[in-house]
Design a protein around this motif. Sequence first.
Motif, PDB file in Angstrom:
ATOM      1  N   TYR B  22      20.904  62.496  62.516  1.00  0.00           N
ATOM      2  CA  TYR B  22      21.070  61.786  61.340  1.00  0.00           C
ATOM      3  C   TYR B  22      21.934  60.634  61.610  1.00  0.00           C
ATOM      4  O   TYR B  22      22.964  60.779  62.172  1.00  0.00           O
ATOM      5  N   ASN B  49      21.474  59.351  56.381  1.00  0.00           N
ATOM      6  CA  ASN B  49      20.797  60.473  56.482  1.00  0.00           C
ATOM      7  C   ASN B  49      19.320  60.654  56.604  1.00  0.00           C
ATOM      8  O   ASN B  49      18.460  61.256  56.102  1.00  0.00           O
ATOM      9  N   THR B  50      18.600  59.403  57.359  1.00  0.00           N
ATOM     10  CA  THR B  50      17.639  59.430  57.880  1.00  0.00           C
ATOM     11  C   THR B  50      17.770  59.754  59.310  1.00  0.00           C
ATOM     12  O   THR B  50      18.744  59.695  59.915  1.00  0.00           O
ATOM     13  N   THR B  51      16.510  60.495  60.124  1.00  0.00           N
ATOM     14  CA  THR B  51      16.507  60.944  61.243  1.00  0.00           C
ATOM     15  C   THR B  51      16.268  59.718  62.134  1.00  0.00           C
ATOM     16  O   THR B  51      15.236  59.273  62.178  1.00  0.00           O
TER      17      THR B  51
END
Lengths: 218, 114
Positions: B22, B49-51
């Motif tokens: 993340y 919080n994007t991967t």
Amino acid sequence: MESHILVVLPHPDDEAFVAAGTLAMHIEQGVKVTYACLTLGEMGRNMGIPPFANRVTLADIRKEELEASCRAIGIQDLRMLGFHDKMIEFEDKQLLDRSIAALVEELQPSLVITFYPGYSVHPDHDACGAAVIRVIEKLPPDKRPVVHCIAFSRDHEREIGQPDVIIDITKYLKQKVASIQSHRSQFQAAELMGSNSLSDQEMQARYGTERFWTYRFN
Amino acid sequence: MQPINPSDIQARIDALKEQELYIHLEMTTGAYAAHFDSSKHPGSIFITNTTVKFSHGSISGSGPYRIGLKMEQGWIYAEGLTYYEEQEKERLIMAGHDSQGKLIVAFQLSKTPF
């Protein structure tokens, strides 16, 4: 005398600079105050010098600072609404309005204090004030609490005139300064507190008055 | 937060290679930039919080530092980093602060959401 004051502001520390003295004054007179703080200020840029906070720890630190500020002012009822800092203008309006409307319904305030939408510089401030106005506007005119707005954008006096509520809070400077100092991670901001060692006279000149605009509903 | 130790950061970057992470990546001049000085142009971005997954990454410069992470199809870049959280074992938490202590840039990686 007011029966119950509802303060709706988006960031921990907004209350300190704009309304702490006014709130301390009302509280001393026996008025109940509820402070609904929309976010935890977790996107703030001040982190201490050298920094003692980071993006992960800042929310908890600012929550504690907010609680300390409320104790300094004497606020009896603090509601942390849990919205994300900086995102108020993008938040689902129905969700935002519902949470504010629920507080108005529950508390039946005689006075609501918020930011003047469009004249409060930070997008969160403007969006917070706009939500409060939307909620109060929906009430029948005879059921609406008075709304006192805070404005400080560059153009505000040209557009909305002089404030109609000017409160001398000299007697409550102690509470106001204690409230500001509670916000340790923010307090070092040089543009807000200068050298941090202002004389009593300077403090009074800078912080001795709080100004509000009574919102005029159509 | 402690001033950046580049070799420690490099070891941490290497330990996070080739896995779903993340990211919180942010840069900001602050919402009051133009209020205090009308010649300033306010600008901010963040993604949280994007991967991401990178195959190769490094820290560069002599302070403030730069970081570049090479992904399968592109790059992640941050400049202006000055501090990191030494106590964090699992996450990489870094930030760049200006001379007044204000956050300018944040760069964070974690196996779990922030």
